[in-house]
Design a protein around this motif. Sequence first.
Motif, PDB file in Angstrom:
ATOM      1  N   GLY A 196      59.122  45.818  51.470  1.00 49.65           N
ATOM      2  CA  GLY A 196      58.695  46.986  50.706  1.00 49.65           C
ATOM      3  C   GLY A 196      59.514  47.240  49.460  1.00 49.65           C
ATOM      4  N   LEU A 197      59.982  46.159  48.842  1.00 48.16           N
ATOM      5  CA  LEU A 197      60.782  46.363  47.636  1.00 48.16           C
ATOM      6  C   LEU A 197      60.474  45.286  46.605  1.00 48.16           C
ATOM      7  N   THR A 198      59.935  45.727  45.501  1.00 52.91           N
ATOM      8  CA  THR A 198      59.837  44.888  44.308  1.00 52.91           C
ATOM      9  C   THR A 198      60.348  45.727  43.151  1.00 52.91           C
ATOM     10  N   GLY A 199      60.884  45.071  42.135  1.00 50.74           N
ATOM     11  CA  GLY A 199      61.400  45.846  41.014  1.00 50.74           C
ATOM     12  C   GLY A 199      62.093  44.958  40.010  1.00 50.74           C
ATOM     13  N   PHE A 200      63.073  45.547  39.345  1.00 48.48           N
ATOM     14  CA  PHE A 200      63.817  44.803  38.334  1.00 48.48           C
ATOM     15  C   PHE A 200      65.236  45.341  38.260  1.00 48.48           C
ATOM     16  N   VAL A 201      66.115  44.551  37.689  1.00 52.79           N
ATOM     17  CA  VAL A 201      67.510  44.964  37.547  1.00 52.79           C
ATOM     18  C   VAL A 201      67.596  46.036  36.469  1.00 52.79           C
ATOM     19  N   HIS A 202      68.124  47.173  36.852  1.00 55.04           N
ATOM     20  CA  HIS A 202      68.254  48.316  35.948  1.00 55.04           C
ATOM     21  C   HIS A 202      69.540  48.246  35.132  1.00 55.04           C
ATOM     22  N   SER A 203      70.644  47.883  35.803  1.00 56.66           N
ATOM     23  CA  SER A 203      71.950  47.847  35.143  1.00 56.66           C
ATOM     24  C   SER A 203      72.901  46.982  35.956  1.00 56.66           C
ATOM     25  N   THR A 204      73.875  46.391  35.273  1.00 58.04           N
ATOM     26  CA  THR A 204      74.830  45.518  35.946  1.00 58.04           C
ATOM     27  C   THR A 204      76.258  45.904  35.579  1.00 58.04           C
ATOM     28  N   PHE A 205      77.137  45.810  36.569  1.00 61.46           N
ATOM     29  CA  PHE A 205      78.552  46.085  36.382  1.00 61.46           C
ATOM     30  C   PHE A 205      79.337  45.051  37.190  1.00 61.46           C
ATOM     31  N   LYS A 206      80.633  45.081  37.061  1.00 63.03           N
ATOM     32  CA  LYS A 206      81.459  44.096  37.760  1.00 63.03           C
ATOM     33  C   LYS A 206      81.294  44.202  39.276  1.00 63.03           C
ATOM     34  N   ARG A 207      81.221  45.436  39.772  1.00 58.85           N
ATOM     35  CA  ARG A 207      81.197  45.633  41.224  1.00 58.85           C
ATOM     36  C   ARG A 207      79.851  46.089  41.771  1.00 58.85           C
ATOM     37  N   THR A 208      78.901  46.390  40.905  1.00 57.74           N
ATOM     38  CA  THR A 208      77.591  46.848  41.360  1.00 57.74           C
ATOM     39  C   THR A 208      76.467  46.317  40.471  1.00 57.74           C
ATOM     40  N   ILE A 209      75.299  46.158  41.083  1.00 59.69           N
ATOM     41  CA  ILE A 209      74.057  45.859  40.373  1.00 59.69           C
ATOM     42  C   ILE A 209      73.037  46.883  40.844  1.00 59.69           C
ATOM     43  N   ASN A 210      72.428  47.596  39.908  1.00 53.42           N
ATOM     44  CA  ASN A 210      71.430  48.600  40.261  1.00 53.42           C
ATOM     45  C   ASN A 210      70.024  48.055  40.050  1.00 53.42           C
ATOM     46  N   ILE A 211      69.174  48.294  41.028  1.00 54.12           N
ATOM     47  CA  ILE A 211      67.797  47.800  41.014  1.00 54.12           C
ATOM     48  C   ILE A 211      66.838  48.985  40.956  1.00 54.12           C
ATOM     49  N   HIS A 212      65.886  48.928  40.040  1.00 55.12           N
ATOM     50  CA  HIS A 212      64.823  49.936  40.002  1.00 55.12           C
ATOM     51  C   HIS A 212      63.692  49.463  40.910  1.00 55.12           C
TER      52      HIS A 212
ATOM     53  N   THR B 176      71.293  49.823  45.106  1.00 56.17           N
ATOM     54  CA  THR B 176      72.518  49.211  44.605  1.00 56.17           C
ATOM     55  C   THR B 176      72.979  48.047  45.465  1.00 56.17           C
ATOM     56  N   ILE B 177      73.241  46.917  44.814  1.00 54.32           N
ATOM     57  CA  ILE B 177      73.945  45.800  45.448  1.00 54.32           C
ATOM     58  C   ILE B 177      75.410  45.963  45.064  1.00 54.32           C
ATOM     59  N   ALA B 178      76.289  46.002  46.051  1.00 55.63           N
ATOM     60  CA  ALA B 178      77.700  46.289  45.783  1.00 55.63           C
ATOM     61  C   ALA B 178      78.599  45.175  46.294  1.00 55.63           C
ATOM     62  N   SER B 179      79.736  45.010  45.624  1.00 53.83           N
ATOM     63  CA  SER B 179      80.742  44.052  46.075  1.00 53.83           C
ATOM     64  C   SER B 179      81.535  44.668  47.228  1.00 53.83           C
ATOM     65  N   THR B 180      82.401  43.868  47.810  1.00 52.80           N
ATOM     66  CA  THR B 180      83.207  44.338  48.939  1.00 52.80           C
ATOM     67  C   THR B 180      84.237  45.390  48.522  1.00 52.80           C
ATOM     68  N   GLN B 181      84.382  45.620  47.225  1.00 55.52           N
ATOM     69  CA  GLN B 181      85.308  46.654  46.759  1.00 55.52           C
ATOM     70  C   GLN B 181      84.689  48.054  46.812  1.00 55.52           C
ATOM     71  N   ILE B 182      83.405  48.119  47.135  1.00 53.57           N
ATOM     72  CA  ILE B 182      82.685  49.395  47.186  1.00 53.57           C
ATOM     73  C   ILE B 182      82.368  49.742  48.634  1.00 53.57           C
ATOM     74  N   ASP B 183      82.427  51.028  48.975  1.00 52.02           N
ATOM     75  CA  ASP B 183      82.116  51.443  50.338  1.00 52.02           C
ATOM     76  C   ASP B 183      80.617  51.652  50.505  1.00 52.02           C
ATOM     77  N   ASN B 184      80.200  51.859  51.748  1.00 49.98           N
ATOM     78  CA  ASN B 184      78.790  52.121  52.033  1.00 49.98           C
ATOM     79  C   ASN B 184      78.330  53.392  51.340  1.00 49.98           C
ATOM     80  N   GLY B 185      77.042  53.429  51.008  1.00 49.87           N
ATOM     81  CA  GLY B 185      76.485  54.604  50.357  1.00 49.87           C
ATOM     82  C   GLY B 185      74.973  54.613  50.474  1.00 49.87           C
ATOM     83  N   PRO B 186      74.335  55.696  50.071  1.00 47.99           N
ATOM     84  CA  PRO B 186      72.876  55.752  50.083  1.00 47.99           C
ATOM     85  C   PRO B 186      72.278  54.635  49.234  1.00 47.99           C
ATOM     86  N   ASN B 187      71.189  54.040  49.703  1.00 48.75           N
ATOM     87  CA  ASN B 187      70.475  52.986  48.961  1.00 48.75           C
ATOM     88  C   ASN B 187      71.398  51.845  48.528  1.00 48.75           C
ATOM     89  N   THR B 188      72.395  51.542  49.345  1.00 46.65           N
ATOM     90  CA  THR B 188      73.407  50.548  48.959  1.00 46.65           C
ATOM     91  C   THR B 188      73.501  49.425  49.974  1.00 46.65           C
TER      92      THR B 188
END
Length: 297
Positions: free
Chosen positions: A22-38, A47-59
Motif C-alpha cells: 500500500g505504498l507508492t510515491g517518490f523521494v521528497h527529501s534526502t539527508f545524511k541520516r534520513t530519507i523522506n518519502i511522499h 521516513t527511512i532512517a539510519s541507525t543513528q535515529i530512534d524509532n518514530g511515527p512513519n519511520t
Amino acid sequence: MPQSRSAKSGELGFIERINNSGLTGFVHSTFKRTINIHCHENGELFTIASTQIDNGPNTLVIHSPSLEEFNIDVNDAVYVKNNVLHISNKLAIFTNQADKWFSILPEYPANTENINRNLKRMVEYIDIHGKAGGMKEKVVGQSPFEAEMSKLLEERTKLLLEGLLNNRMTSALHHAVSLIGLGPGLTPSGDDYLVGLFMIINLRNSPFYLHQSFCEEVLQNAKNLTNEISYMALKKASIGQVRESVIHLIYSILYGEEEDLFLTLNKVLTIGSSSGTDLALGLVCGLKANLKAGGQS
C-alpha cells in the motif's frame, strides 16, 4: 542491481503498509541520516532512517549508519514489490525481520508529586545544558534578526502558557497558531515547542486530556504556515504520536528518578540544532498547565 538492506525496526503501520503493498510515491527529501518519502496513497511523509535515529511515527530504521552511500535523489520513484520496499533501482529494504514499534504514551499519574519534583529539575537542566538559538536565547553572538526572533518566541510562548493556565483556550489557540513556522531550523522552533505541548495534552487521565481538540484546531491552521516535514511532526503529535526518545523522557518525568530523567532528557536535547530543547520546553509548558488545572502550582 540495487543495494539491499534489512530494517532493524519500524513503526507498525509503516511495515503493514509495505506488507500490503500500500505504498507508492517518490523521494521528497534526502539527508545524511534520513530519507523522506511522499506517499501517493495518503499524502503523508514516511521516513527511512539510519541507525543513528530512534524509532518514530512513519519511520523505518535500516541497518546503515549513513544513507549517503545509496545516492538517493529527490523524486526517485518508490514502490513495493513482494513485500520489499524499493527506492528506484538503488535500494531494496527488507522488513521481514524488523522489530515492530508503535508510539504509546504513558498515563498521567493520580499523584503528581514526582512531576512537580522532576519538572523543577528539568527546567534547571535545560537552563544549563539546553541548546540555544531557538526557544532558549543565545547569550552571546546574537544577530539583530536572531534577537528579534528570540523576542517573538518568548512573547508568544508566554502568552500561550498564560492562556492555558487560565483555561482561556480561544486565546491559547490564537497564540499557538502564531508560533507555527516561527524560528530557525528545518523544523522551526515554534513547531517543535507545539509538538512537546501536544504530547502532554494527549496523556490519558491528565487534566488537559479533555482538550485534545485543541491540537486538531492548531493543526488545521498549520498546513500553509510551515514546511511538509514539520507539518507531519505536528500532525502525528496532535494524536499523541512522537519519537521513542521523547516517550522515554515523558515516562521519566512522570514516574522516574533523577538519574532516569537526566539520561532521557539529555538524549532529547541532542535532537537537531535546537529542536530537542524546543520540544522539551513545550513539554514543560504542557506540564505546568496540567499541574495548574489539577490544583497544583
